[in-house]
Design an enzyme around this catalytic site. Structure first.
Site, PDB file in Angstrom:
ATOM      1  N   GLU A   1       0.743  -5.522   3.093  1.00 23.97           N
ATOM      2  CA  GLU A   1       1.884  -5.486   2.136  1.00 23.97           C
ATOM      3  C   GLU A   1       2.324  -4.148   1.727  1.00 23.97           C
ATOM      4  O   GLU A   1       1.968  -3.017   1.238  1.00 23.97           O
ATOM      5  CB  GLU A   1       0.566  -6.131   1.125  1.00 23.97           C
TER       6      GLU A   1
ATOM      7  N   CYS B   1      -3.550   2.910  -4.895  1.00 22.01           N
ATOM      8  CA  CYS B   1      -3.447   3.222  -3.219  1.00 22.01           C
ATOM      9  C   CYS B   1      -2.740   4.337  -3.294  1.00 22.01           C
ATOM     10  O   CYS B   1      -3.771   4.918  -2.322  1.00 22.01           O
ATOM     11  CB  CYS B   1      -1.884   2.181  -3.304  1.00 22.01           C
TER      12      CYS B   1
HETATM   13  C1  UDX Z   1      -6.225  -4.292  -2.299  1.00 22.71           C
HETATM   14  C2  UDX Z   1      -6.766  -4.097  -1.098  1.00 22.71           C
HETATM   15  O1  UDX Z   1      -7.822  -4.821  -0.562  1.00 22.71           O
HETATM   16  C3  UDX Z   1      -6.646  -2.294  -0.707  1.00 22.71           C
HETATM   17  O2  UDX Z   1      -6.654  -1.829   0.404  1.00 22.71           O
HETATM   18  C4  UDX Z   1      -5.227  -1.765  -1.174  1.00 22.71           C
HETATM   19  O3  UDX Z   1      -5.009  -0.105  -1.048  1.00 22.71           O
HETATM   20  C5  UDX Z   1      -4.485  -2.029  -2.644  1.00 22.71           C
HETATM   21  O4  UDX Z   1      -5.263  -3.628  -2.657  1.00 22.71           O
HETATM   22  P1  UDX Z   1      -7.115  -4.817  -4.499  1.00 22.71           P
HETATM   23  O5  UDX Z   1      -6.732  -6.322  -4.552  1.00 22.71           O
HETATM   24  O6  UDX Z   1      -6.518  -4.319  -5.339  1.00 22.71           O
HETATM   25  O7  UDX Z   1      -7.276  -3.923  -3.172  1.00 22.71           O
HETATM   26  O8  UDX Z   1      -9.403  -4.927  -4.039  1.00 22.71           O
HETATM   27  P2  UDX Z   1     -10.086  -5.997  -5.916  1.00 22.71           P
HETATM   28  O9  UDX Z   1      -8.944  -5.884  -6.824  1.00 22.71           O
HETATM   29  O10 UDX Z   1     -11.211  -4.557  -5.192  1.00 22.71           O
HETATM   30  O11 UDX Z   1      -9.892  -7.111  -4.980  1.00 22.71           O
HETATM   31  C6  UDX Z   1     -11.631  -7.282  -4.244  1.00 22.71           C
HETATM   32  C7  UDX Z   1     -11.679  -8.519  -3.764  1.00 22.71           C
HETATM   33  O12 UDX Z   1     -12.356  -9.132  -2.616  1.00 22.71           O
HETATM   34  C8  UDX Z   1     -12.614  -8.631  -5.406  1.00 22.71           C
HETATM   35  O13 UDX Z   1     -12.452  -9.665  -5.883  1.00 22.71           O
HETATM   36  C9  UDX Z   1     -14.199  -8.549  -4.458  1.00 22.71           C
HETATM   37  O14 UDX Z   1     -14.864 -10.287  -5.229  1.00 22.71           O
HETATM   38  C10 UDX Z   1     -13.439  -9.293  -2.883  1.00 22.71           C
HETATM   39  N1  UDX Z   1     -14.234  -9.247  -1.971  1.00 22.71           N
HETATM   40  C11 UDX Z   1     -15.445  -7.785  -1.271  1.00 22.71           C
HETATM   41  C12 UDX Z   1     -14.897 -10.750  -1.181  1.00 22.71           C
HETATM   42  O15 UDX Z   1     -14.985 -10.983  -1.683  1.00 22.71           O
HETATM   43  N2  UDX Z   1     -16.284 -10.795  -0.219  1.00 22.71           N
HETATM   44  C13 UDX Z   1     -16.499  -8.588   0.109  1.00 22.71           C
HETATM   45  O16 UDX Z   1     -17.051  -8.735   0.921  1.00 22.71           O
HETATM   46  C14 UDX Z   1     -15.761  -8.282  -0.612  1.00 22.71           C
HETATM   47  C1  UDX Z   2       2.297   0.982  -4.273  1.00 26.34           C
HETATM   48  C2  UDX Z   2       3.024   1.055  -3.351  1.00 26.34           C
HETATM   49  O1  UDX Z   2       4.328   1.624  -3.753  1.00 26.34           O
HETATM   50  C3  UDX Z   2       2.975   0.396  -2.526  1.00 26.34           C
HETATM   51  O2  UDX Z   2       4.238  -0.319  -1.870  1.00 26.34           O
HETATM   52  C4  UDX Z   2       1.833  -0.827  -2.393  1.00 26.34           C
HETATM   53  O3  UDX Z   2       2.185  -1.268  -1.510  1.00 26.34           O
HETATM   54  C5  UDX Z   2       0.864  -0.009  -2.765  1.00 26.34           C
HETATM   55  O4  UDX Z   2       1.066   1.179  -3.792  1.00 26.34           O
HETATM   56  P1  UDX Z   2       1.356   1.039  -6.662  1.00 26.34           P
HETATM   57  O5  UDX Z   2       0.653   1.954  -7.245  1.00 26.34           O
HETATM   58  O6  UDX Z   2       1.204  -0.824  -7.720  1.00 26.34           O
HETATM   59  O7  UDX Z   2       1.946   0.515  -5.317  1.00 26.34           O
HETATM   60  O8  UDX Z   2       2.563   1.039  -7.839  1.00 26.34           O
HETATM   61  P2  UDX Z   2       3.994   2.212  -7.457  1.00 26.34           P
HETATM   62  O9  UDX Z   2       4.938   1.996  -8.509  1.00 26.34           O
HETATM   63  O10 UDX Z   2       4.020   2.784  -6.081  1.00 26.34           O
HETATM   64  O11 UDX Z   2       3.142   3.732  -8.301  1.00 26.34           O
HETATM   65  C6  UDX Z   2       2.356   4.409  -7.927  1.00 26.34           C
HETATM   66  C7  UDX Z   2       2.109   5.730  -8.866  1.00 26.34           C
HETATM   67  O12 UDX Z   2       3.715   6.549  -8.998  1.00 26.34           O
HETATM   68  C8  UDX Z   2       2.079   4.776 -10.952  1.00 26.34           C
HETATM   69  O13 UDX Z   2       1.182   6.297 -11.174  1.00 26.34           O
HETATM   70  C9  UDX Z   2       3.680   5.627 -10.966  1.00 26.34           C
HETATM   71  O14 UDX Z   2       3.924   6.625 -12.456  1.00 26.34           O
HETATM   72  C10 UDX Z   2       3.641   6.694 -10.270  1.00 26.34           C
HETATM   73  N1  UDX Z   2       5.109   6.979  -9.844  1.00 26.34           N
HETATM   74  C11 UDX Z   2       6.277   6.171  -9.523  1.00 26.34           C
HETATM   75  C12 UDX Z   2       5.894   8.534 -10.099  1.00 26.34           C
HETATM   76  O15 UDX Z   2       5.528   8.901 -10.998  1.00 26.34           O
HETATM   77  N2  UDX Z   2       7.175   9.010 -10.125  1.00 26.34           N
HETATM   78  C13 UDX Z   2       7.887   7.195  -9.336  1.00 26.34           C
HETATM   79  O16 UDX Z   2       8.874   8.096  -9.712  1.00 26.34           O
HETATM   80  C14 UDX Z   2       7.306   6.076  -8.604  1.00 26.34           C
END
Ligand code: UDX
Ligand code: UDX
Length: 472
Positions: free
Chosen positions: A150, A279
């Site tokens: 993603e 991330c």
């Molecule tokens: C995701 C991806 O997993 C991560 O690798 C990526 O880089 C960022 O986004 P995110 O969706 O932000 O993570 O994670 P989180 O908000 O922690 O959600 C994970 C969910 O999975 C939770 O709702 C948790 O309850 C659920 N979970 C976790 C299960 O259902 N089963 C499990 O065994 C562990």
């Molecule tokens: C990131 C990636 O962009 C996305 O493709 C991936 O799937 C998940 O991780 P996200 O972490 O949601 O997304 O936000 P992003 O907009 O990338 O910003 C990440 C961090 O970088 C933030 O703290 C933002 O403030 C900072 N940022 C971003 C900067 O400081 N400067 C920039 O020009 C862009």
């Protein structure tokens, strides 16, 4: 198609809602009962543009929530794994949740399924998921494992999903690739965009998005390499910003100059207080760890991480140079989320900076449009949270801008100045034009641009609004 999405976090919930919007029947599985009850009851647990609309549209129709992994697997042709992959203390990705879900899937496979990694995982994960499923009773001819990374940014995750720059499918067999092709067909053949109820198209979207089919390992690497490259871009411009500060140049002008080179591009060149979020920090560490495991010392990533950490220290030094001593100073803070448009505070530079400033003895009054609840959990009662930017500024020795929320870039500057005890703004996100700020009588610190202050060098007898900004 019948699809299961395991994990209802930032990624799983958005993916589930968007897959339903493409026309699929989706079961989102989670083992967190509280979260499930909230989702079933109509709550929207995260702040994400267009997510409330999609949940309202599909909940109970094409989108269901359940804790029953077995049933969801049996009912589905594809199972997306979107559980968390947090960093271990050594910086590797902790894949234990992924492994436990793979084990759970194995016991329920009753016909051909595609198991899709959606979480960000290191390059060997597909192989391991396959091995775990085989070890736990899955038959090789009954499943394939694919990687479908993603590229969702929080805040714009729904439009990033539905209007992606590309769809990447990492599959090692034509049968498996065909299932994923079918899932994304409404996007890649453009039919989704013809629907009247489609989520509106964002400005930059190219339609239809290209489909990139690779091997599973390449897709896993595409994800880590993309995030590492974007983080590198941010650290690069932050390093350039530091040089600009030393020599009195303006990093925004430099950005315009380099960003218009189509080979470089203008996006992700915003200097600031460093990247945060769930991330970039974890993925860079995980990418470095996996490279090392396979014999490559990826020192470039060490430097990207070091520059990012240094950027926060530089900001604290700026606060100190604006206010001299910090103990007992009252600071207004705008922004708690790790970026604008989200309530997520994971690895938020704003939270890290607030914690440092609290340790220095500052009193902090903060405002964020969405992240109060989560920030309260992280900061406890140490920070006063208020309902708007002007209340945060009221009586403060200086105002700090820590998150790039759009509403922070169009504040009523007269009102802001009147609220502050001293007209000092320290902007970690470069949201304002320095000339404008000086014109309104602010001493304005930003990143990679000269400090402007109407006071020291302004000729006597000139009204603040007529004064030109001055450098120091
Ligand atoms: C995701 C991806 O997993 C991560 O690798 C990526 O880089 C960022 O986004 P995110 O969706 O932000 O993570 O994670 P989180 O908000 O922690 O959600 C994970 C969910 O999975 C939770 O709702 C948790 O309850 C659920 N979970 C976790 C299960 O259902 N089963 C499990 O065994 C562990
Ligand atoms: C990131 C990636 O962009 C996305 O493709 C991936 O799937 C998940 O991780 P996200 O972490 O949601 O997304 O936000 P992003 O907009 O990338 O910003 C990440 C961090 O970088 C933030 O703290 C933002 O403030 C900072 N940022 C971003 C900067 O400081 N400067 C920039 O020009 C862009």
């Amino acid at each position: 198609m019948q699809i299961a999405v395991v994990g209802s976090g930032y990624v799983g919930l958005v993916a589930g809602a968007c897959l339903a919007d493409l026309g699929h029947d989706v079961i989102v599985v989670d083992n967190d009962q509280e979260k499930l009850a909230a989702l079933q009851g109509g709550e929207v647990p995260i702040h994400e543009n267009f997510l409330p609309e999609l949940l309202a549209r599909h909940r109970g129709v094409r989108l269901r929530f359940s804790d029953d992994l077995d049933n969801a697997v049996r009912a589905s042709s594809a199972i997306f794994i979107a559980v968390g992959t947090p960093p271990t203390e050594q910086g590797e990705a902790d894949l234990s949740y992924v492994e436990s879900v793979a084990r759970g899937i194995a016991g329920a496979i009753n016909s051909y399924k595609v198991v899709v990694e959606k979480s960000t995982v290191p390059v060997y994960t597909c192989d391991w998921v396959r091995r775990i499923i085989l070890r736990n009773g899955g038959h090789a001819e009954h499943f394939d494992v694919a990687s479908n990374p993603e590229f969702l940014r929080e805040g714009t995750a729904v439009t990033d999903f539905l209007y992606p720059d590309r769809v990447v499918i990492g599959a090692d067999s034509p049968r498996c690739a065909a299932v994923l092709r079918e899932i994304y067909a409404p996007l890649t053949d453009g039919t989704y965009y013809l629907r009247p109820e489609a989520i509106p198209r964002p400005d930059r979207a190219q339609l239809p998005p290209p489909l990139i089919v690779t091997g599973a390992k390449s897709a896993e690497l595409i994800k880590h390499a993309s995030n590492a490259f974007l983080a590198m871009k941010i650290s690069f411009i932050n390093a350039v910003a530091s040089i600009c500060e030393s020599v009195g140049a303006d990093v925004q002008q430099v950005c315009r100059g380099i960003g218009t080179d189509s080979r470089i591009g203008p996006r992700f060149l915003n200097p600031g207080i460093g990247y945060g979020g769930s991330c970039f920090p974890k993925d860079l560490m995980a990418f470095r760890a996996v490279a090392r495991e396979y014999g490559y010392d990826f020192r470039l990533l060490d430097e990207v991480i070091r520059i990012n950490e240094d950027q926060r220290q530089r900001f604290i030094r700026k606060v100190r140079s604006a206010l001299w001593t910090l103990r007992g100073k009252r600071l207004g803070v705008l922004g708690l989320a790790f970026k604008g448009g989200t309530d997520d505070i994971r690895e938020s530079p704003a939270i890290v900076l607030i914690q440092s400033l609290l340790q220095e003895g500052c009193q902090i009054c903060a405002y964020d449009p969405a992240a109060h609840l989560r920030a309260r959990e992280a900061l406890g009662g140490a920070v006063m949270l208020v309902e708007n930017a002007y209340d945060a500024a009221r009586g403060a020795d200086a105002l700090l801008i820590l998150t790039e929320w759009e509403e922070f870039s169009s504040l009523d500057l007269k009102r802001l100045r009147a609220a502050l005890r001293y007209p000092i703004v320290i902007d970690g996100r470069n949201l304002y034009d320095p000339e404008l700020m000086a014109g309104h009588g602010f001493t304005y610190y930003s990143v990679g641009r000269p400090l402007v202050s109407p006071e020291p060098l302004a000729p006597a007898g000139v009204a603040p609004s007529e004064r030109k900004s001055s450098l120091s």
